[in-house]
Structures are given as structure tokens and as C-alpha cells.
Write a protein that holds these residues in place. Structure first.
Motif, mmCIF file in Angstrom:
data_model
loop_
_atom_site.group_PDB
_atom_site.id
_atom_site.type_symbol
_atom_site.label_atom_id
_atom_site.label_comp_id
_atom_site.label_asym_id
_atom_site.label_seq_id
_atom_site.Cartn_x
_atom_site.Cartn_y
_atom_site.Cartn_z
ATOM 1 N N LYS A 139 0.820 -1.209 0.000
ATOM 2 C CA LYS A 139 0.000 0.000 0.000
ATOM 3 C C LYS A 139 0.856 1.262 0.000
ATOM 4 O O LYS A 139 1.929 1.297 0.585
ATOM 5 C CB LYS A 139 -0.933 0.009 1.206
ATOM 6 C CG LYS A 139 -2.026 -1.025 1.110
ATOM 7 C CD LYS A 139 -2.975 -0.937 2.277
ATOM 8 C CE LYS A 139 -4.063 -1.993 2.113
ATOM 9 N NZ LYS A 139 -5.012 -1.965 3.225
ATOM 10 N N MET A 140 0.320 2.278 -0.663
ATOM 11 C CA MET A 140 0.938 3.595 -0.703
ATOM 12 C C MET A 140 0.272 4.448 0.364
ATOM 13 O O MET A 140 -0.950 4.549 0.398
ATOM 14 C CB MET A 140 0.765 4.201 -2.084
ATOM 15 C CG MET A 140 1.411 3.356 -3.165
ATOM 16 S SD MET A 140 1.098 4.037 -4.794
ATOM 17 C CE MET A 140 1.612 2.654 -5.807
ATOM 18 N N LYS A 141 1.065 5.053 1.251
ATOM 19 C CA LYS A 141 0.520 5.833 2.363
ATOM 20 C C LYS A 141 0.461 7.326 2.066
ATOM 21 O O LYS A 141 -0.555 7.963 2.269
ATOM 22 C CB LYS A 141 1.346 5.596 3.630
ATOM 23 C CG LYS A 141 1.260 4.182 4.164
ATOM 24 C CD LYS A 141 2.205 3.861 5.315
ATOM 25 C CE LYS A 141 2.524 4.968 6.256
ATOM 26 N NZ LYS A 141 3.395 4.582 7.379
ATOM 27 N N GLU A 199 -5.556 3.981 -5.302
ATOM 28 C CA GLU A 199 -6.251 4.151 -4.029
ATOM 29 C C GLU A 199 -7.454 3.196 -3.925
ATOM 30 O O GLU A 199 -7.653 2.551 -2.895
ATOM 31 C CB GLU A 199 -6.706 5.605 -3.877
ATOM 32 C CG GLU A 199 -7.263 5.912 -2.498
ATOM 33 C CD GLU A 199 -7.541 7.389 -2.291
ATOM 34 O OE1 GLU A 199 -6.625 8.102 -1.847
ATOM 35 O OE2 GLU A 199 -8.679 7.821 -2.590
ATOM 36 N N ILE A 242 -4.801 7.554 0.189
ATOM 37 C CA ILE A 242 -3.412 7.980 -0.004
ATOM 38 C C ILE A 242 -3.380 9.484 0.265
ATOM 39 O O ILE A 242 -4.074 10.248 -0.409
ATOM 40 C CB ILE A 242 -2.918 7.688 -1.435
ATOM 41 C CG1 ILE A 242 -2.998 6.191 -1.745
ATOM 42 C CG2 ILE A 242 -1.495 8.217 -1.626
ATOM 43 C CD1 ILE A 242 -2.752 5.840 -3.212
#
Length: 160
Positions: A90-92, A123, A130
Motif C-alpha cells: 500500500k501507498m501511504k 487508491e 493515499i
């Protein structure tokens, strides 16, 4: 006929000093990526840095080409690289910065529509927001808690 009102909520930071440390460090990564942009035609350099949930940071810069449609924005360069190198992670947070070689960019520069669409797809796929932080080369920084704040009527697989 009915009316539909769509609003977005963005936070405004007056300077880099106001950012949380983790985001300030991420923005520095975006600056470094921005300075590595290949933008000989527009002379408008953009850098993006993505903090992944595994604490890796992936960066990208805009890459132009004399055949303009063949270039790629910094955000998409970073997102596609993150998706390729770290599939399923996952992209934070994303930090984005733009700088012109012709003048000072003191206002926040938001991602283009194509980049917003790509970010929205990631997302939706990761089922987690994100955060986006974006700025010029100096001045205020805007924060969106989700890509949906920049692209509220997203087009995704549910639209097909």
C-alpha cells in the motif's frame, strides 16, 4: 432538477517547518527527484516521492520527449514504479514539488488530471486513502487526505 454540491477539504501548511517530520523528509525526497527531472522543453521540473506501508520510498520525476505525448509526469512515473517494484504494498503518502527554470514557483502545483486518475485507481485497488502533499518550489503546501479530495467523481472499474 436537483443540485449536487461537491466539496473538497484541503489542509494548508504555510511552510515546510509546519509539516510532520515524516512528511518533511518525504518532501525532501521529492525535491531531489524534481532536480533529476528531464524537462528540456518545458523547463518545468516535477518530483514525486511515495511512502509505502513497508517504509520504502519510491520517487519519480517528469520525463519529457520531443514527441510531447511520449513523456510522463513525475507522479505516474513514481506510481508505476512503486506498483512494479512493490506489487501489493500500500501507498501511504505522496509528496510532490514543482520548480520552473524560468521563474519562482511559489504556489502549490496540483497533479494533472491523468495523474489524478492513476492515483485514484491505486487508491481504490488498495482500499485505503493515499495522503497527498503538494507544493511549488517554495511557499505553502496543500494536503489532501485522499485522492478523492482532488478527484471526487472518480472513474474506476465500477464505472465499466
Amino acid at each position: 432538477m436537483k443540485s449536487l454540491k461537491i466539496t473538497s477539504h484541503l489542509e494548508v501548511y504555510d511552510s515546510l517547518d509546519e509539516l510532520p517530520r515524516e512528511v518533511s523528509v518525504l518532501m525532501q525526497e521529492a525535491f531531489e527527484a524534481r532536480d533529476n527531472a528531464y524537462a528540456p522543453y518545458s523547463e518545468f521540473n516535477v518530483g514525486a516521492a511515495i511512502l509505502l506501508e513497508n517504509d520504502e520510498v519510491v520517487t519519480g520525476s517528469n520525463q519529457e520527449n520531443a514527441s510531447y505525448p511520449s513523456g510522463l509526469c513525475a507522479e505516474r512515473t513514481a506510481f508505476f514504479y512503486a506498483g512494479s517494484k512493490y506489487p501489493g504494498v500500500k501507498m501511504k503518502k505522496v509528496a510532490i514539488s514543482a520548480k520552473s527554470l524560468k521563474h519562482i514557483v511559489a504556489a502549490p502545483i496540483s497533479p494533472c488530471g491523468a495523474c489524478r486518475q492513476v492515483m485514484a485507481e491505486y487508491e481504490v485497488n488498495q482500499d485505503a486513502a493515499i495522503e497527498l502533499y503538494f507544493m511549488g518550489e517554495t511557499g505553502k503546501i496543500l494536503k489532501a487526505k485522499s485522492v478523492r479530495d482532488l478527484l471526487p467523481l472518480i472513474f474506476d472499474r465500477n464505472s465499466l
